[in-house]
Design a protein around this motif. Structure first.
Motif, mmCIF file in Angstrom:
data_model
loop_
_atom_site.group_PDB
_atom_site.id
_atom_site.type_symbol
_atom_site.label_atom_id
_atom_site.label_comp_id
_atom_site.label_asym_id
_atom_site.label_seq_id
_atom_site.Cartn_x
_atom_site.Cartn_y
_atom_site.Cartn_z
ATOM 1 N N ASN A 39 85.478 -59.475 41.236
ATOM 2 C CA ASN A 39 84.977 -58.867 39.991
ATOM 3 C C ASN A 39 85.492 -57.749 39.513
ATOM 4 O OD1 ASN A 39 84.424 -61.692 38.945
ATOM 5 N ND2 ASN A 39 81.950 -60.829 40.118
ATOM 6 N N LEU A 40 84.862 -56.612 40.487
ATOM 7 C CA LEU A 40 85.929 -55.861 40.527
ATOM 8 C C LEU A 40 86.964 -55.443 40.290
ATOM 9 C CD1 LEU A 40 83.684 -53.493 41.986
ATOM 10 C CD2 LEU A 40 83.608 -53.430 39.819
ATOM 11 N N THR A 41 87.990 -56.183 41.126
ATOM 12 C CA THR A 41 89.529 -56.338 40.726
ATOM 13 C C THR A 41 90.146 -56.508 39.596
ATOM 14 O OG1 THR A 41 89.549 -56.715 43.080
ATOM 15 C CG2 THR A 41 91.709 -57.474 42.440
ATOM 16 N N ILE A 42 89.155 -57.730 38.870
ATOM 17 C CA ILE A 42 89.734 -58.445 37.690
ATOM 18 C C ILE A 42 89.564 -57.146 36.231
ATOM 19 C CG2 ILE A 42 88.921 -60.025 35.785
ATOM 20 C CD1 ILE A 42 88.725 -62.284 38.801
ATOM 21 N N VAL A 43 87.907 -56.471 36.406
ATOM 22 C CA VAL A 43 87.768 -55.464 35.922
ATOM 23 C C VAL A 43 89.122 -54.257 35.273
ATOM 24 C CG1 VAL A 43 86.386 -53.990 34.727
ATOM 25 C CG2 VAL A 43 85.312 -56.442 35.389
#
Length: 362
Positions: A167-171
């Motif tokens: 999720n952090l990678t997407i953000v």
């Protein structure tokens, strides 16, 4: 010479609730904010909330609308006013459903800590989800992440069931930031220890807050707000109010209902006991035992198309000054109003009773 008519087009796109009730909505949250401002720093969170509830209810009684409280202070036998199902307004004007938190961050107000606000949203009939008295485990992100998801050729999406690093990678990709520069707001609770551990292990920053993650959820939609993401389990009513704001700001909330006993890792016996207590009310609201685990997003929590959201700062916030008491009942406060047409207003109001003898600055 021709010029863009964006403002006029957005005005025309506003529904009857946004057109007719935006100013009254701000007045309602302002009244609650002023009432609770007199209790800031006095250490009595229950009384601070009580006066906010009373002020909201008094002003609501004079608004031309036929309103029903969908999310409020609890059931009729739990709250004397603003209870779920209570009818408010004069009975004339638009038919609306209401979600309300007269004082979000009661502890913050009682201890004079930044971040407490008076909040309300309105939508047309069937436009607001019944937020039951359990938690909503969530992720909140801003509009750039939503755009990234829509344009992603690989179908990447924020998901509560995905690893936090994913999720952090997407953000990170959506915002054009390194993971180590991302700020994730999390309520400072034992139940969030794994979230805090995994966010930090991924290299991102955690901002722990004592209470009130509604406003940080709204902040994800503002560039340079210092908040890139909100995670963790909090009240489901607050999640619906957050979704009301995100509806006009273009952000996203995704998550699922969860029993407090589950979120707080209680024993199996305690979980079964709470489920037995809560399930009859959940079923009454149309939520079966299996539905508790269903993933719900912004439009599930606020399916309405004509939605307005307002918040007035009680104590100082990231982009709103707290309510300032000027003496003699006069006050100055800052509010944010969001309409589903996309119009966002950050306003400052000053109430001056004694115009001849009052000298003030804003």
């Amino acid at each position: 010479m021709p010029h863009p008519k964006t403002t006029e087009e957005m005005m025309a796109a506003a529904g009857p609730i946004e057109r007719n009730l935006s100013l009254p909505l701000i007045q309602i949250t302002e009244a609650a904010a002023v009432a609770s401002a007199y209790q800031v720093g006095k250490g009595d969170r229950k009384y601070a909330d009580h006066v906010a509830v009373e002020a909201m209810r008094r002003v609501l009684n004079h608004i031309d609308m036929k309103g029903t409280v969908k999310i409020g202070e609890g059931e009729r036998d739990e709250a004397p006013m603003l209870f779920i199902g209570e009818e408010v307004g004069t009975g004339n004007g638009p038919v609306v459903e209401i979600a309300v938190d007269p004082l979000e961050g009661t502890n913050l107000a009682a201890d004079d800590v930044n971040g407490s606000v008076a909040v309300m949203s309105m939508a047309e009939k069937d436009g607001i989800f019944y937020g039951p008295d359990i938690y909503f485990d969530k992720i909140v992100v801003g509009p750039k992440v939503v755009k990234y998801e829509k344009e992603s050729k690989t179908g990447e999406k924020i998901s509560l069931d995905a690893p936090i690093l994913q999720n952090l990678t997407i953000v990170s990709k959506a915002l054009g930031k390194k993971i180590e520069d991302l700020v994730v707001v999390v309520l400072d609770r034992d139940r969030h220890k794994n979230i805090v551990r995994d966010v930090r292990a991924a290299g991102a920053r955690v901002r722990l807050i004592p209470d009130g993650d509604l406003l940080p959820g709204v902040m994800t939609c503002f560039e340079d707000s210092g908040v890139d993401m909100v995670m963790g389990a909090g009240g489901s009513g607050e999640a619906v109010l957050t979704a009301s704001a995100l509806k006009g700001l273009g952000g996203k909330i995704t998550g699922r209902l969860v029993l407090p006993s589950v979120a707080n890792e209680k024993t199996e016996d305690e979980i079964l006991k709470e489920l037995a207590e809560k399930l009859p009310r959940l079923v009454k609201m149309g939520i079966s035992e299996n539905d508790i685990h269903k993933i719900r997003e912004t439009n599930d929590l606020v399916p309405g198309k004509d939605v307005i959201f307002a918040a007035t700062a009680v104590t100082d916030g990231p982009f709103m000054k707290g309510t300032k008491l000027l003496g003699g009942g006069d006050a100055c406060m800052t509010s944010i109003l969001v309409g589903s047409s996309g119009v966002v207003r950050v306003t400052q109001s000053v109430y001056v009773k004694d115009k001849e003898n009052k000298s003030f600055s804003v």
